[in-house]
Design an enzyme around this catalytic site. Structure first.
Site, PDB file in Angstrom:
ATOM      1  N   HIS A  46      77.546 -29.825  18.484  1.00 19.53           N
ATOM      2  CA  HIS A  46      76.161 -29.821  18.024  1.00 19.53           C
ATOM      3  C   HIS A  46      75.626 -28.390  18.017  1.00 19.53           C
ATOM      4  O   HIS A  46      76.093 -27.540  18.771  1.00 19.53           O
ATOM      5  CB  HIS A  46      75.290 -30.688  18.930  1.00 19.53           C
ATOM      6  CG  HIS A  46      75.613 -32.145  18.854  1.00 19.53           C
ATOM      7  ND1 HIS A  46      75.582 -32.855  17.676  1.00 19.53           N
ATOM      8  CD2 HIS A  46      75.980 -33.034  19.816  1.00 19.53           C
ATOM      9  CE1 HIS A  46      75.907 -34.115  17.915  1.00 19.53           C
ATOM     10  NE2 HIS A  46      76.170 -34.249  19.196  1.00 19.53           N
ATOM     11  N   ARG A  71      83.249 -27.752  23.981  1.00 19.12           N
ATOM     12  CA  ARG A  71      83.202 -29.103  23.421  1.00 19.12           C
ATOM     13  C   ARG A  71      83.495 -28.979  21.934  1.00 19.12           C
ATOM     14  O   ARG A  71      82.791 -28.274  21.214  1.00 19.12           O
ATOM     15  CB  ARG A  71      81.845 -29.779  23.632  1.00 19.12           C
ATOM     16  CG  ARG A  71      81.830 -31.180  23.002  1.00 19.12           C
ATOM     17  CD  ARG A  71      80.665 -32.020  23.459  1.00 19.12           C
ATOM     18  NE  ARG A  71      79.395 -31.551  22.901  1.00 19.12           N
ATOM     19  CZ  ARG A  71      78.247 -32.225  23.022  1.00 19.12           C
ATOM     20  NH1 ARG A  71      78.215 -33.369  23.678  1.00 19.12           N
ATOM     21  NH2 ARG A  71      77.133 -31.741  22.511  1.00 19.12           N
ATOM     22  N   GLU A 147      80.768 -42.374  25.576  1.00 24.04           N
ATOM     23  CA  GLU A 147      79.367 -42.368  25.142  1.00 24.04           C
ATOM     24  C   GLU A 147      79.056 -43.468  24.135  1.00 24.04           C
ATOM     25  O   GLU A 147      77.997 -43.443  23.500  1.00 24.04           O
ATOM     26  CB  GLU A 147      79.023 -40.998  24.545  1.00 24.04           C
ATOM     27  CG  GLU A 147      80.018 -40.513  23.502  1.00 24.04           C
ATOM     28  CD  GLU A 147      79.770 -39.071  23.067  1.00 24.04           C
ATOM     29  OE1 GLU A 147      78.681 -38.546  23.328  1.00 24.04           O
ATOM     30  OE2 GLU A 147      80.684 -38.476  22.459  1.00 24.04           O
ATOM     31  N   ASP A 173      73.603 -40.074  24.221  1.00 21.70           N
ATOM     32  CA  ASP A 173      74.368 -40.929  23.308  1.00 21.70           C
ATOM     33  C   ASP A 173      74.669 -42.277  23.938  1.00 21.70           C
ATOM     34  O   ASP A 173      74.629 -43.313  23.271  1.00 21.70           O
ATOM     35  CB  ASP A 173      75.664 -40.238  22.894  1.00 21.70           C
ATOM     36  CG  ASP A 173      75.467 -39.295  21.709  1.00 21.70           C
ATOM     37  OD1 ASP A 173      74.801 -39.695  20.749  1.00 21.70           O
ATOM     38  OD2 ASP A 173      75.965 -38.168  21.765  1.00 21.70           O
TER      39      ASP A 173
END
Length: 256
Positions: A46, A71, A147, A173
């Site tokens: 993200h 990530r 998630e 999430d």
């Protein structure tokens, strides 16, 4: 090969305190690293960090003893291999929903005979050392994010995959997946129960568990619950909170 302090902390029974990097800047990454975080995670799922900027940030983190983690955007072999080749010592992979996902994650992050990772560690040699290819399988730490409803339903299958080191929870999430409002800390009861379940099952299967948190207070609560890897906010959130605080203090002192 350079030891991985994540593994050293876990072997000594100490939790790892992780910072989160959302700002695409080598300078801000270096500044964060010099504050003494155990690990810093460069988030290329993200936000606005691309691969080239991530490499710059790994290099900046390497000016300290802080361990570089990332990530990745998705479960995809190309990006997993490239971030490891760039010197990441830990990988957090989102949306691991099935045992096959976890098996692929392990395969793509390990050299043969343990996996199918292609050899070409480029910057990994500079960070890890010339014997990197011989010891990377035992040094790199691999997290599967839990998630989704599928991830929860298949939790034990995922945890039973050999050489998967840990699971990581994104509470927002997970909240959405359970039909609740997204939150880091003050999660609704179904999410709180799921978080406790994941921590307990990880321990049962001999894995480690990590969780994202909005505040230090909740990071401490997660440690008390048995989490061994806790993230606190992000560089962007910490900067915004400190700025807001500073402004409030000045304006509260009479500046209009």
């Amino acid at each position: 090969m350079r030891p991985n302090k994540i593994r050293e902390h876990w072997a000594a029974g100490r939790p790892v305190v992780n910072g989160w990097l959302a700002i695409p800047s080598g300078f801000s990454a270096e500044t964060m690293a010099h504050q003494g975080w155990d690990t810093l995670t460069v988030d290329i799922q993200h936000g606005v960090i691309d691969y080239q900027k991530a490499v710059e940030m790994f290099t900046a983190i390497s000016t300290t003893d802080t361990v570089p983690v990332t990530r990745v955007p998705w479960l995809e072999p190309g990006i997993l291999m490239k971030v490891l080749d760039a010197g990441a010592y830990g990988v957090i992979c989102p949306m691991i929903n099935y045992r096959e996902d976890a098996e692929n994650l392990v395969a793509w992050t390990h050299y043969p005979p343990n996996g199918t990772r292609s050899l070409g560690p480029t910057r990994g040699l500079l960070y890890g050392g010339s014997d990197y290819p011989l010891h990377a399988n035992d040094t790199i730490v691999v997290f599967a994010m839990i998630e989704t409803l599928q991830g929860l339903d298949n939790l034990e299958d995922i945890l039973s995959v050999p050489e998967l080191d840990a699971v990581y929870i994104g509470p927002s999430d997970l909240s959405l997946a359970l039909g609740c409002r997204p939150a880091f800390d003050e999660v609704e009861p179904p999410v709180a129960e799921a978080i406790e379940l994941i921590a307990a099952k990880a321990k049962e299967y001999g894995k480690f568990a990590g969780c994202h948190n909005g505040t230090p207070e909740y990071a401490l609560k997660r440690i008390e619950m048995g989490f061994q890897f806790v993230t606190i906010a992000s560089d962007a959130r910490l900067m915004a909170a400190a700025s807001k605080d500073a402004l409030a203090q000045v304006r509260g002192g009479g500046l209009s």
